[in-house]
Design a protein around this motif. Structure first.
Motif, mmCIF file in Angstrom:
data_model
loop_
_atom_site.group_PDB
_atom_site.id
_atom_site.type_symbol
_atom_site.label_atom_id
_atom_site.label_comp_id
_atom_site.label_asym_id
_atom_site.label_seq_id
_atom_site.Cartn_x
_atom_site.Cartn_y
_atom_site.Cartn_z
ATOM 1 N N GLU A 185 121.327 78.006 28.732
ATOM 2 C CA GLU A 185 120.114 78.021 27.670
ATOM 3 C C GLU A 185 119.066 78.798 27.781
ATOM 4 O O GLU A 185 118.431 79.245 27.345
ATOM 5 N N LEU A 186 118.695 78.496 29.302
ATOM 6 C CA LEU A 186 117.492 79.128 29.791
ATOM 7 C C LEU A 186 117.752 80.785 29.952
ATOM 8 O O LEU A 186 116.824 81.469 29.391
ATOM 9 N N LEU A 187 118.756 81.231 30.293
ATOM 10 C CA LEU A 187 119.195 82.494 30.167
ATOM 11 C C LEU A 187 119.086 83.191 28.947
ATOM 12 O O LEU A 187 118.650 84.370 28.535
ATOM 13 N N ALA A 245 126.574 88.286 31.992
ATOM 14 C CA ALA A 245 127.528 88.293 32.972
ATOM 15 C C ALA A 245 127.178 86.853 33.824
ATOM 16 O O ALA A 245 127.972 86.064 33.999
ATOM 17 N N MET A 246 126.026 86.487 33.983
ATOM 18 C CA MET A 246 125.476 85.574 34.748
ATOM 19 C C MET A 246 125.784 83.979 33.822
ATOM 20 O O MET A 246 125.938 83.138 34.356
ATOM 21 N N GLN A 247 125.515 84.238 32.429
ATOM 22 C CA GLN A 247 126.203 83.122 31.711
ATOM 23 C C GLN A 247 127.667 82.917 31.701
ATOM 24 O O GLN A 247 127.696 81.684 31.445
ATOM 25 N N ARG A 248 128.343 83.443 31.995
ATOM 26 C CA ARG A 248 129.690 83.455 31.953
ATOM 27 C C ARG A 248 130.219 82.676 33.407
ATOM 28 O O ARG A 248 131.241 82.186 33.553
ATOM 29 N N GLU A 259 119.526 94.845 31.603
ATOM 30 C CA GLU A 259 119.231 93.401 31.779
ATOM 31 C C GLU A 259 120.031 92.442 31.088
ATOM 32 O O GLU A 259 120.384 91.556 31.404
ATOM 33 N N VAL A 260 120.028 92.708 29.586
ATOM 34 C CA VAL A 260 120.931 91.533 28.930
ATOM 35 C C VAL A 260 122.536 91.507 29.267
ATOM 36 O O VAL A 260 123.125 90.573 29.307
ATOM 37 N N ILE A 261 122.645 92.770 29.852
ATOM 38 C CA ILE A 261 124.365 92.695 30.209
ATOM 39 C C ILE A 261 124.564 91.897 31.583
ATOM 40 O O ILE A 261 125.363 91.271 31.632
ATOM 41 N N ARG A 262 123.473 92.075 32.229
ATOM 42 C CA ARG A 262 123.547 91.178 33.734
ATOM 43 C C ARG A 262 123.360 89.749 33.247
ATOM 44 O O ARG A 262 123.877 88.855 33.754
#
Length: 95
Positions: A62-64, A87-90, A81-84
């Protein structure tokens, strides 16, 4: 040290202690403000004080997401940046 003052039709209590951030809360009555200030000061003295913030209960995912919506669009490399961020959210860590 707590201070109580009247602001408009409410009472504002402010607790300031060395080593802690200033904490402010508004109440309908003066007695409620005094009771809250005493409880907060006691919690600070006992080491049990924990300030509740907007991020409490928020997952990393949620924070990301919030960062991707509110901050990234204003940056020059926002698409990458949104692409990265996605990826972190997954990841498992993002929960």
């Amino acid at each position: 040290m707590a201070s109580i003052r009247q602001r408009a039709d409410k009472w504002q209590a402010r607790v300031t202690r060395k080593g802690f951030p200033a904490v402010v809360q508004s109440f309908a009555t003066r007695s409620e403000a005094i009771r809250w200030a005493r409880q907060t000061e006691a919690a600070m003295d006992q080491g049990a004080f924990r300030q509740v913030g907007a991020s409490d209960g928020m997952t990393l995912r949620e924070l990301l997401e919030r960062y991707a919506v509110e901050v990234s669009p204003r940056k020059r490399g926002s698409r990458d940046e949104v692409i990265r961020i996605r990826a972190m959210q997954r990841t498992k860590m993002a929960g």
